[in-house]
Motif scaffolding. Structure first.
Motif, PDB file in Angstrom:
ATOM      1  N   ALA A  14       0.847  -1.207   0.000  1.00  0.00           N
ATOM      2  CA  ALA A  14       0.000   0.000   0.000  1.00  0.00           C
ATOM      3  C   ALA A  14       0.878   1.252   0.000  1.00  0.00           C
ATOM      4  O   ALA A  14       0.608   2.220  -0.726  1.00  0.00           O
ATOM      5  N   ALA A  15       1.945   1.209   0.793  1.00  0.00           N
ATOM      6  CA  ALA A  15       2.871   2.354   0.848  1.00  0.00           C
ATOM      7  C   ALA A  15       3.561   2.539  -0.503  1.00  0.00           C
ATOM      8  O   ALA A  15       3.710   3.671  -0.988  1.00  0.00           O
ATOM      9  N   ALA A  16       3.955   1.434  -1.119  1.00  0.00           N
ATOM     10  CA  ALA A  16       4.612   1.508  -2.434  1.00  0.00           C
ATOM     11  C   ALA A  16       3.657   2.101  -3.468  1.00  0.00           C
ATOM     12  O   ALA A  16       4.042   2.979  -4.253  1.00  0.00           O
ATOM     13  N   ALA A  17       2.412   1.651  -3.449  1.00  0.00           N
ATOM     14  CA  ALA A  17       1.417   2.164  -4.401  1.00  0.00           C
ATOM     15  C   ALA A  17       1.227   3.669  -4.201  1.00  0.00           C
ATOM     16  O   ALA A  17       1.177   4.437  -5.169  1.00  0.00           O
ATOM     17  N   ALA A  18       1.161   4.087  -2.943  1.00  0.00           N
ATOM     18  CA  ALA A  18       0.971   5.516  -2.641  1.00  0.00           C
ATOM     19  C   ALA A  18       2.166   6.334  -3.141  1.00  0.00           C
ATOM     20  O   ALA A  18       1.999   7.417  -3.717  1.00  0.00           O
ATOM     21  N   THR A  19       3.366   5.799  -2.948  1.00  0.00           N
ATOM     22  CA  THR A  19       4.572   6.515  -3.399  1.00  0.00           C
ATOM     23  C   THR A  19       4.601   6.604  -4.926  1.00  0.00           C
ATOM     24  O   THR A  19       4.912   7.657  -5.490  1.00  0.00           O
ATOM     25  N   PHE A  20       4.265   5.508  -5.587  1.00  0.00           N
ATOM     26  CA  PHE A  20       4.236   5.535  -7.064  1.00  0.00           C
ATOM     27  C   PHE A  20       3.191   6.537  -7.574  1.00  0.00           C
ATOM     28  O   PHE A  20       3.419   7.233  -8.557  1.00  0.00           O
ATOM     29  N   ARG A  21       2.063   6.629  -6.881  1.00  0.00           N
ATOM     30  CA  ARG A  21       1.020   7.580  -7.324  1.00  0.00           C
ATOM     31  C   ARG A  21       1.473   9.026  -7.111  1.00  0.00           C
ATOM     32  O   ARG A  21       1.136   9.916  -7.892  1.00  0.00           O
ATOM     33  N   LEU A  22       2.237   9.211  -6.060  1.00  0.00           N
ATOM     34  CA  LEU A  22       2.804  10.534  -5.781  1.00  0.00           C
ATOM     35  C   LEU A  22       3.761  10.941  -6.910  1.00  0.00           C
ATOM     36  O   LEU A  22       3.718  12.068  -7.406  1.00  0.00           O
ATOM     37  N   ILE A  23       4.593   9.976  -7.314  1.00  0.00           N
ATOM     38  CA  ILE A  23       5.541  10.246  -8.411  1.00  0.00           C
ATOM     39  C   ILE A  23       4.759  10.501  -9.702  1.00  0.00           C
ATOM     40  O   ILE A  23       5.080  11.417 -10.466  1.00  0.00           O
ATOM     41  N   GLU A  24       3.717   9.693  -9.915  1.00  0.00           N
ATOM     42  CA  GLU A  24       2.889   9.849 -11.128  1.00  0.00           C
ATOM     43  C   GLU A  24       2.348  11.274 -11.228  1.00  0.00           C
ATOM     44  O   GLU A  24       2.323  11.878 -12.310  1.00  0.00           O
ATOM     45  N   ALA A  25       1.940  11.812 -10.084  1.00  0.00           N
ATOM     46  CA  ALA A  25       1.373  13.174 -10.076  1.00  0.00           C
ATOM     47  C   ALA A  25       2.430  14.232 -10.395  1.00  0.00           C
ATOM     48  O   ALA A  25       2.114  15.309 -10.904  1.00  0.00           O
ATOM     49  N   ARG A  26       3.686  13.913 -10.123  1.00  0.00           N
ATOM     50  CA  ARG A  26       4.754  14.914 -10.265  1.00  0.00           C
ATOM     51  C   ARG A  26       5.459  14.889 -11.616  1.00  0.00           C
ATOM     52  O   ARG A  26       6.028  15.888 -12.031  1.00  0.00           O
ATOM     53  N   VAL A  27       5.480  13.712 -12.256  1.00  0.00           N
ATOM     54  CA  VAL A  27       6.273  13.614 -13.495  1.00  0.00           C
ATOM     55  C   VAL A  27       5.502  14.165 -14.690  1.00  0.00           C
ATOM     56  O   VAL A  27       4.287  14.342 -14.645  1.00  0.00           O
ATOM     57  N   SER A  28       6.257  14.379 -15.755  1.00  0.00           N
ATOM     58  CA  SER A  28       5.632  14.929 -16.970  1.00  0.00           C
ATOM     59  C   SER A  28       4.843  13.839 -17.697  1.00  0.00           C
ATOM     60  O   SER A  28       5.028  12.642 -17.446  1.00  0.00           O
ATOM     61  N   GLY A  29       4.015  14.267 -18.614  1.00  0.00           N
ATOM     62  CA  GLY A  29       3.049  13.407 -19.307  1.00  0.00           C
ATOM     63  C   GLY A  29       3.542  12.048 -19.750  1.00  0.00           C
ATOM     64  O   GLY A  29       2.909  11.028 -19.468  1.00  0.00           O
ATOM     65  N   GLY A  30       4.685  12.009 -20.425  1.00  0.00           N
ATOM     66  CA  GLY A  30       5.167  10.752 -21.004  1.00  0.00           C
ATOM     67  C   GLY A  30       5.481   9.684 -19.978  1.00  0.00           C
ATOM     68  O   GLY A  30       5.411   8.484 -20.267  1.00  0.00           O
ATOM     69  N   GLN A  31       5.825  10.111 -18.769  1.00  0.00           N
ATOM     70  CA  GLN A  31       6.217   9.132 -17.737  1.00  0.00           C
ATOM     71  C   GLN A  31       5.054   8.696 -16.846  1.00  0.00           C
ATOM     72  O   GLN A  31       5.174   7.745 -16.084  1.00  0.00           O
ATOM     73  N   LYS A  32       3.957   9.411 -16.964  1.00  0.00           N
ATOM     74  CA  LYS A  32       2.815   9.104 -16.085  1.00  0.00           C
ATOM     75  C   LYS A  32       2.331   7.648 -16.197  1.00  0.00           C
ATOM     76  O   LYS A  32       2.101   6.996 -15.184  1.00  0.00           O
TER      77      LYS A  32
END
Length: 259
Positions: A14-32
């Motif tokens: 759950a913590a890993a998923a939350a961290t990945f979603r946090l990164i998803e929100a921060r990165v640019s379009g192509g990496q989402k």
């Protein structure tokens, strides 16, 4: 990203998923899409670790497709080598989820793999020991059902070997639903009485098995107050392998993320 991978590898899905979603929100379009897929992946294994097989399979399928694409378009180096394990795991879940049988054969090795994770990943020895006992019983239930058409949770006394019929009638009737239910030891005795190799192997190992089942029973997660020790879990695991003939290759293995 490394932090999320570490969380995943420790079993903090759950913590890993939350961290990945946090990164998803921060990165640019192509990496989402990549980080969205990694979050789905963590969700999938989090579900699987809690025996939620259908949502696990659905999330894993989605994640594998997206990660497959990401590996083609030059995602992180570790992704490409991860895909085969993910596909193997997805296949395991697919087989389990789509198995129409009431008693699903794949649950037994999955329980044993879960017990191993509890011991090795969490150092949760009581959970490991009790899950291993449940795995052992599941192997017996599957064998009774697949080979002899006997449901341990709803048995007809006449299906059993002569030595167990009367015991079943007098001792194994469940007050709650009025069905005859075989406890684990009786399941293996039934198998042995039916000439089944697994049952005979269990009875042959009974002197070694007894103190281990007793340790599980005395555990706070069993019926007692004595925490389990690692040695008991390891001994039981080895005996389960001996009795059931299950191979390491038959146990599903969760991947290690290296990102």
């Amino acid at each position: 990203r490394r932090q999320a991978a570490e969380q995943f590898n420790k079993g903090s899905y759950a913590a890993a998923a939350a961290t990945f979603r946090l990164i998803e929100a921060r990165v640019s379009g192509g990496q989402k899409p990549l980080y969205h897929a990694l979050a789905d992946l963590a969700d999938a294994y989090g579900c699987w670790d809690r025996f939620l097989y259908k949502p696990a399979w659905e999330s894993l399928k989605t994640a594998v497709k997206a990660l497959d694409m990401a590996s083609i378009f030059g995602g992180p180096a570790g992704i490409k080598s991860l895909i085969p394990r993910l596909k193997e795991n997805s296949g395991f879940l697919e087989k389990l989820v789509l198995d129409p049988a009431e008693i699903k054969a794949a649950v037994a090795p999955d329980l044993l793999a879960n017990a191993r994770r509890r011991a090795e990943q969490d150092r949760a020895l009581d959970a490991a020991l009790l899950t291993a006992v449940r795995a052992l019983e599941a192997f017996a239930q599957v064998q009774l059902f697949k080979q002899h058409k006997i449901k341990a949770h709803d048995v007809q006394p006449d299906q059993l070997p002569p030595a167990l019929k009367e015991v079943c009638r007098t001792s194994y009737l469940d007050d709650v639903d009025g069905k005859y239910k075989l406890p684990m030891v009786a399941q293996f005795r039934a198998l042995a009485g039916l000439g089944d190799q697994m049952g005979q192997a269990y009875l042959a190992q009974w002197p070694q098995m007894k103190p281990l089942l007793d340790a599980a029973s005395r555990s706070p997660l069993g019926h007692g107050f004595e925490p389990a020790v690692a040695e008991r879990y390891h001994q039981l695991y080895a005996l389960i392998v001996k009795v059931t003939g299950v191979t390491d290759a038959a146990l599903p293995k969760f991947p290690t993320l290296e990102l």
